[in-house]
Structure formats: C-alpha cells, structure tokens
Design a protein around this motif. Structure first.
Motif, PDB file in Angstrom:
ATOM      1  N   UNK A 177      30.136  49.427  -1.607  1.00 18.49           N
ATOM      2  CA  UNK A 177      30.537  50.678  -0.963  1.00 18.49           C
ATOM      3  C   UNK A 177      29.312  51.490  -0.576  1.00 18.49           C
ATOM      4  N   UNK A 178      28.358  51.600  -1.476  1.00 27.54           N
ATOM      5  CA  UNK A 178      27.161  52.385  -1.207  1.00 27.54           C
ATOM      6  C   UNK A 178      26.326  51.773  -0.089  1.00 27.54           C
ATOM      7  N   UNK A 179      26.277  50.464  -0.040  1.00 27.89           N
ATOM      8  CA  UNK A 179      25.554  49.800   1.047  1.00 27.89           C
ATOM      9  C   UNK A 179      26.226  50.059   2.384  1.00 27.89           C
ATOM     10  N   UNK A 180      27.540  50.181   2.376  1.00 29.53           N
ATOM     11  CA  UNK A 180      28.261  50.466   3.624  1.00 29.53           C
ATOM     12  C   UNK A 180      28.046  51.905   4.080  1.00 29.53           C
ATOM     13  N   UNK A 181      27.935  52.832   3.137  1.00 30.11           N
ATOM     14  CA  UNK A 181      27.798  54.248   3.499  1.00 30.11           C
ATOM     15  C   UNK A 181      26.369  54.611   3.894  1.00 30.11           C
ATOM     16  N   UNK A 182      25.383  53.917   3.330  1.00 34.03           N
ATOM     17  CA  UNK A 182      23.972  54.096   3.728  1.00 34.03           C
ATOM     18  C   UNK A 182      23.478  55.536   3.561  1.00 34.03           C
ATOM     19  N   UNK A 183      23.862  56.198   2.487  1.00 37.98           N
ATOM     20  CA  UNK A 183      23.395  57.564   2.252  1.00 37.98           C
ATOM     21  C   UNK A 183      21.981  57.550   1.680  1.00 37.98           C
ATOM     22  N   UNK A 184      21.144  58.525   2.051  1.00 42.02           N
ATOM     23  CA  UNK A 184      19.802  58.584   1.483  1.00 42.02           C
ATOM     24  C   UNK A 184      19.772  58.909  -0.012  1.00 42.02           C
ATOM     25  N   UNK A 185      20.766  59.676  -0.479  1.00 41.85           N
ATOM     26  CA  UNK A 185      20.760  60.127  -1.870  1.00 41.85           C
ATOM     27  C   UNK A 185      22.117  59.872  -2.509  1.00 41.85           C
ATOM     28  N   UNK A 186      22.095  59.341  -3.732  1.00 43.36           N
ATOM     29  CA  UNK A 186      23.306  59.063  -4.486  1.00 43.36           C
ATOM     30  C   UNK A 186      23.166  59.666  -5.877  1.00 43.36           C
ATOM     31  N   UNK A 187      24.221  60.336  -6.335  1.00 46.39           N
ATOM     32  CA  UNK A 187      24.208  60.992  -7.643  1.00 46.39           C
ATOM     33  C   UNK A 187      25.330  60.392  -8.486  1.00 46.39           C
ATOM     34  N   UNK A 188      24.994  59.760  -9.616  1.00 52.10           N
ATOM     35  CA  UNK A 188      26.025  59.139 -10.461  1.00 52.10           C
ATOM     36  C   UNK A 188      26.923  60.166 -11.143  1.00 52.10           C
ATOM     37  N   UNK A 189      28.160  59.760 -11.380  1.00 49.01           N
ATOM     38  CA  UNK A 189      29.124  60.567 -12.132  1.00 49.01           C
ATOM     39  C   UNK A 189      30.091  59.601 -12.811  1.00 49.01           C
ATOM     40  N   UNK A 190      31.041  60.150 -13.553  1.00 50.42           N
ATOM     41  CA  UNK A 190      32.131  59.378 -14.151  1.00 50.42           C
ATOM     42  C   UNK A 190      31.615  58.207 -14.996  1.00 50.42           C
ATOM     43  N   UNK A 191      30.741  58.552 -15.938  1.00 49.52           N
ATOM     44  CA  UNK A 191      30.338  57.569 -16.947  1.00 49.52           C
ATOM     45  C   UNK A 191      30.621  58.183 -18.314  1.00 49.52           C
ATOM     46  N   UNK A 192      30.936  57.334 -19.269  1.00 47.31           N
ATOM     47  CA  UNK A 192      31.457  57.824 -20.538  1.00 47.31           C
ATOM     48  C   UNK A 192      30.436  57.794 -21.663  1.00 47.31           C
ATOM     49  N   UNK A 193      29.282  57.240 -21.390  1.00 46.38           N
ATOM     50  CA  UNK A 193      28.228  57.168 -22.394  1.00 46.38           C
ATOM     51  C   UNK A 193      26.930  56.814 -21.688  1.00 46.38           C
ATOM     52  N   UNK A 194      25.831  56.936 -22.414  1.00 41.89           N
ATOM     53  CA  UNK A 194      24.556  56.526 -21.850  1.00 41.89           C
ATOM     54  C   UNK A 194      24.570  55.028 -21.547  1.00 41.89           C
ATOM     55  N   UNK A 195      25.329  54.275 -22.344  1.00 30.89           N
ATOM     56  CA  UNK A 195      25.402  52.828 -22.117  1.00 30.89           C
ATOM     57  C   UNK A 195      25.973  52.510 -20.741  1.00 30.89           C
ATOM     58  N   UNK A 196      27.075  53.161 -20.360  1.00 31.71           N
ATOM     59  CA  UNK A 196      27.682  52.835 -19.071  1.00 31.71           C
ATOM     60  C   UNK A 196      26.789  53.296 -17.916  1.00 31.71           C
TER      61      UNK A 196
END
Length: 237
Positions: A177-196
């Motif tokens: 999905x990210x390769x299709x959108x080609x945005x310069x900046x991506x910010x992660x969200x929706x993770x439940x621990x440092x492991x994920x």
C-alpha cells in the motif's frame, strides 16, 4: 535502523505556537488518534474515541468502526463535524467537508466483520488537506488498495499507517500500500507494543530511512518533507 544525520523535520517544541500558512502541526495522541492543526487553528482528531483522545475539543473528528478504540457514539457536543467512516446502509461514507483552511474527504475500503466475512465500505481512509499538505489516515485498513482507490486518494505527502500486522493488514500488504501511495513521509500508528513496532521497522529498514522523534508533535510543510521516503516514529502521549 535510526538515522544519525540531522533531521529535516523540525520538532514543534522548538517552533513558536503560530503556524505559517504552509504548515501543519501533527501530534500523535496514541493508538490511531492524531491531532492535526491548521494555520488558522482548526483541529482535526483522527479515530476519535472514548479512550484515547486529545486534551482539546477538535473541530472535526473522524472515526472508523473496527472496534471501540476507533470511534465513539457519544462525541463531545462541541465538535462541529463528526465524520463516521461507515454508513449503516453499507454504502460509502462519501465525506467531503471544508471548514476554514481544512478540507477532509473519505475513500471507502472494505473491512472484516466479526463473523469472518466482509463488510463492504466499512472503513474509510480520510484525506486531510491542511496548509499545503495532504495527509492520509489509513484507518483500520484490512486489504491492499485497488488502482481506483489509489487514484481517489491521489497525491499525498504524509501517510498515517497502521503497523500492527495482524488486526489490520499484514506487513507485506501494508508495504505494498505504501509503495502505491508514494508519500515522502510515513508515521506509524496502531501498534500494541514496542515489539510490534520494531517488527514493522525491521521489515522496512532496508528500503526506507527511519527517524525516532523525541516528542509526539511535529510541524510539517512542503519544505521539510524528506527528499527520500522515510518513516518518522512519534512517541504517543
């Protein structure tokens, strides 16, 4: 994994409160909730819910219905525009809202239901235009995007991307999905621990620069976007 060079993105803590006309302030509240602020002080809260919420009442609240940490049925009455990412009749939400210097529109995607089936148009990707930037919040995305959906989203500068790899889309699918959108900046969200979070960063570190921010807030503009696509990890409040 972490960039050691001087960051192109300037933490908001070192900037005055007022925003220039081409800027937007993005604060990671936690889980899938961000507070996005415009130069005219319009506030947008994504995936607004009863559990993780900003300390201020937003002007616009977007929601998705995957589970209760992505929406509320009792939003603050001071919110001017409450935008559900679904409709009870199964049709696309189809939001297209302008308020002062902010424009918010939605692109429908499908979602898995609790019975193991598919709820058509059950999720929305919200595209928020603020300052000179176009920010896409992928919501609780469960599948890769069709060419039509990519076209409807259009050019985006920043993508707020769920990276848990299980409740939402798997890691390889999310990278697609990210390769299709080609945005310069991506910010992660929706993770439940440092492991994920680390599992996702390990997956993408060979292809993308990664920067770990010290504060949950960043001020962005066209001139601060990275020359090469990168991930900026904001700590949640």
């Amino acid at each position: 994994m972490v960039s050691r060079t001087s960051p192109r993105i300037v933490p908001a803590a070192f900037l005055p409160a007022a925003l220039a006309p081409d800027q937007a302030r993005v604060t990671y509240i936690g889980h899938s909730t961000f507070l996005i602020e415009s130069p005219r002080q319009v506030r947008v809260a994504t995936d607004y819910n009863d559990y993780v919420k900003p300390t201020v009442v937003p002007d616009i609240a977007t929601m998705n219905r995957a589970h209760s940490t992505h929406y509320t049925l009792s939003p603050d009455p001071g919110i001017r525009h409450v935008l559900h990412g679904w409709r009870d009749d199964g049709k696309p939400a189809g939001h297209d809202v302008s308020y002062q210097d902010v424009h918010v529109r939605s692109i429908a995607t499908n979602i898995r239901d609790w019975a193991g089936g598919t709820a058509r148009h059950g999720n929305s990707i919200f595209v928020i235009e603020v300052g000179t930037l176009c920010i896409a919040h992928l919501g609780h995305l469960h599948h890769t995007l069709t060419p039509q959906q990519v076209s409807e989203i259009g050019r985006v500068d920043v993508v707020l991307v769920p990276v848990d790899g299980s409740y939402t889309l798997d890691l390889d699918g999310m990278v697609e999905v990210l390769q299709a959108l080609k945005a310069p900046l991506m910010i992660p969200m929706h993770y439940f621990s440092r492991y994920t979070l680390d599992r996702f960063l390990e997956r993408v570190k060979a292809d993308y620069e990664i920067e770990l921010a010290e504060t949950p807030t960043v001020v962005l503009s066209k001139t601060t976007l990275p020359a090469k696509p990168k991930f900026l990890v904001l700590p949640g409040r």
